[in-house]
Design an enzyme around this catalytic site. Structure first.
Site, PDB file in Angstrom:
ATOM      1  N   LYS A  11      -5.058  14.968  30.490  1.00  0.00           N
ATOM      2  CA  LYS A  11      -4.210  13.954  29.850  1.00  0.00           C
ATOM      3  C   LYS A  11      -4.229  12.620  30.606  1.00  0.00           C
ATOM      4  O   LYS A  11      -4.247  11.563  29.992  1.00  0.00           O
ATOM      5  CB  LYS A  11      -2.779  14.462  29.657  1.00  0.00           C
ATOM      6  CG  LYS A  11      -2.068  14.867  30.933  1.00  0.00           C
ATOM      7  CD  LYS A  11      -0.692  15.426  30.605  1.00  0.00           C
ATOM      8  CE  LYS A  11       0.104  15.740  31.852  1.00  0.00           C
ATOM      9  NZ  LYS A  11      -0.608  16.585  32.848  1.00  0.00           N
ATOM     10  N   ARG A  86       8.690  16.490  31.963  1.00  0.00           N
ATOM     11  CA  ARG A  86       8.167  17.840  32.172  1.00  0.00           C
ATOM     12  C   ARG A  86       9.142  18.907  31.707  1.00  0.00           C
ATOM     13  O   ARG A  86       8.796  20.094  31.680  1.00  0.00           O
ATOM     14  CB  ARG A  86       7.891  18.080  33.664  1.00  0.00           C
ATOM     15  CG  ARG A  86       6.655  17.386  34.180  1.00  0.00           C
ATOM     16  CD  ARG A  86       6.515  17.656  35.669  1.00  0.00           C
ATOM     17  NE  ARG A  86       5.591  16.733  36.306  1.00  0.00           N
ATOM     18  CZ  ARG A  86       4.284  16.948  36.393  1.00  0.00           C
ATOM     19  NH1 ARG A  86       3.757  18.055  35.934  1.00  0.00           N
ATOM     20  NH2 ARG A  86       3.508  16.060  36.967  1.00  0.00           N
ATOM     21  N   ARG A 125     -13.424  24.057  40.631  1.00  0.00           N
ATOM     22  CA  ARG A 125     -13.586  22.769  41.311  1.00  0.00           C
ATOM     23  C   ARG A 125     -13.927  22.956  42.791  1.00  0.00           C
ATOM     24  O   ARG A 125     -13.373  23.830  43.458  1.00  0.00           O
ATOM     25  CB  ARG A 125     -12.303  21.944  41.189  1.00  0.00           C
ATOM     26  CG  ARG A 125     -11.992  21.585  39.758  1.00  0.00           C
ATOM     27  CD  ARG A 125     -11.213  20.320  39.646  1.00  0.00           C
ATOM     28  NE  ARG A 125      -9.886  20.420  40.234  1.00  0.00           N
ATOM     29  CZ  ARG A 125      -8.904  19.570  39.951  1.00  0.00           C
ATOM     30  NH1 ARG A 125      -9.111  18.588  39.097  1.00  0.00           N
ATOM     31  NH2 ARG A 125      -7.741  19.703  40.524  1.00  0.00           N
ATOM     32  N   ARG A 162     -10.317  23.819  47.432  1.00  0.00           N
ATOM     33  CA  ARG A 162      -8.992  23.438  47.924  1.00  0.00           C
ATOM     34  C   ARG A 162      -7.938  24.489  47.558  1.00  0.00           C
ATOM     35  O   ARG A 162      -8.019  25.088  46.485  1.00  0.00           O
ATOM     36  CB  ARG A 162      -8.587  22.078  47.367  1.00  0.00           C
ATOM     37  CG  ARG A 162      -9.406  20.926  47.933  1.00  0.00           C
ATOM     38  CD  ARG A 162      -9.055  19.625  47.239  1.00  0.00           C
ATOM     39  NE  ARG A 162      -7.624  19.550  46.972  1.00  0.00           N
ATOM     40  CZ  ARG A 162      -7.091  18.894  45.949  1.00  0.00           C
ATOM     41  NH1 ARG A 162      -7.855  18.260  45.089  1.00  0.00           N
ATOM     42  NH2 ARG A 162      -5.800  18.854  45.781  1.00  0.00           N
ATOM     43  N   ARG A 173       0.909  27.331  38.449  1.00  0.00           N
ATOM     44  CA  ARG A 173       1.148  26.044  37.792  1.00  0.00           C
ATOM     45  C   ARG A 173       1.160  26.177  36.271  1.00  0.00           C
ATOM     46  O   ARG A 173       1.953  25.534  35.584  1.00  0.00           O
ATOM     47  CB  ARG A 173       0.022  25.054  38.154  1.00  0.00           C
ATOM     48  CG  ARG A 173       0.107  24.546  39.542  1.00  0.00           C
ATOM     49  CD  ARG A 173       0.210  23.012  39.539  1.00  0.00           C
ATOM     50  NE  ARG A 173       0.316  22.536  40.902  1.00  0.00           N
ATOM     51  CZ  ARG A 173      -0.742  22.252  41.642  1.00  0.00           C
ATOM     52  NH1 ARG A 173      -1.958  22.333  41.135  1.00  0.00           N
ATOM     53  NH2 ARG A 173      -0.579  21.866  42.877  1.00  0.00           N
TER      54      ARG A 173
END
Ligand code: ZN
Length: 215
Positions: A11, A86, A125, A162, A173
């Site tokens: 987004k 949120r 990632r 990470r 999350r």
């Protein structure tokens, strides 16, 4: 306009891509928080005190920062909010603020991506800690043999998975998004402002559809 979507939905990237097209700024709460702390505004100092204690910055402080931001001259033609609200409580507070400012919310864009795809995107990632470039083991592999970065052949650093991109954190999350943020979809549907976009496509295709819809 508000951009809504789960972590990894893109987004922020989409909002940023529309800035030159729409000529209105992208407002991310992370950015305004950092700017206010740096400028040592009264709300910035208040936010800093919470952050120094490792606490979340309370909603009323964030709303205050958004209020300060929405009266700056560059947003007189509109704005794109990314990363806020949120929760339903935050959405209600934002509605009240916008009513007070006389700045009606025109659209909420939901970038819709299946959760399994988001987990695949985020856990794949790999980040170079030297040049900060981000690769993906499947979708954007580094030019040289994994696990090494090779930014123009002068970055022989090892790529890092990470902690933020670990499976546990990513799943956590997504769960927070599902529990706290997903109720906003029906909240804005009831206001007839929600526009859902298929986010499981290349970023350029999504930007193209957004431009057509908003243009
Ligand atoms: Zn590198």
């Amino acid at each position: 306009m508000i951009f809504l979507g789960a972590p990894g939905s893109g987004k922020g990237t989409q909002a940023q891509a529309l800035v030159p097209n729409l000529g209105i700024p992208q407002i991310s709460t992370g950015d305004i928080l950092r700017a206010a702390v740096k400028a040592e505004t009264p709300l910035g100092l208040e936010a800093k005190a919470f952050m120094n204690r490792g606490a979340l910055v309370p909603d009323e402080v964030v709303i205050g920062l958004i209020q300060d931001r929405l009266v700056e001259p560059d947003v007189s033609g509109g704005w794109m909010l990314d990363g806020f609200p949120r929760t339903t409580v935050q959405a209600e507070a934002l509605d009240q603020l916008l009513e007070k400012l006389g700045q009606p919310l025109e659209a909420v864009v939901l970038i819709n991506v299946p959760e399994a795809k988001l987990v695949e995107r985020l856990t794949g990632r790999r980040t170079c800690m030297t040049c900060k470039r981000v690769f993906h083991v499947l979708f954007n592999p580094p030019p040289t043999t994994i696990p090494f970065c090779d930014d123009h052949a002068d970055c022989p650093s090892e790529l890092v998975h990470r902690p933020d991109d670990s499976l546990d954190v990513v799943i956590q999350r997504q769960a927070v998004y599902r529990d706290q943020t997903e109720p906003l979809i029906s909240y804005y549907e009831q206001q007839h402002k929600l526009h859902s976009i298929d986010g499981d496509r290349p970023a350029e295709a999504i930007t193209g559809e957004l431009k057509a819809f908003l243009g």
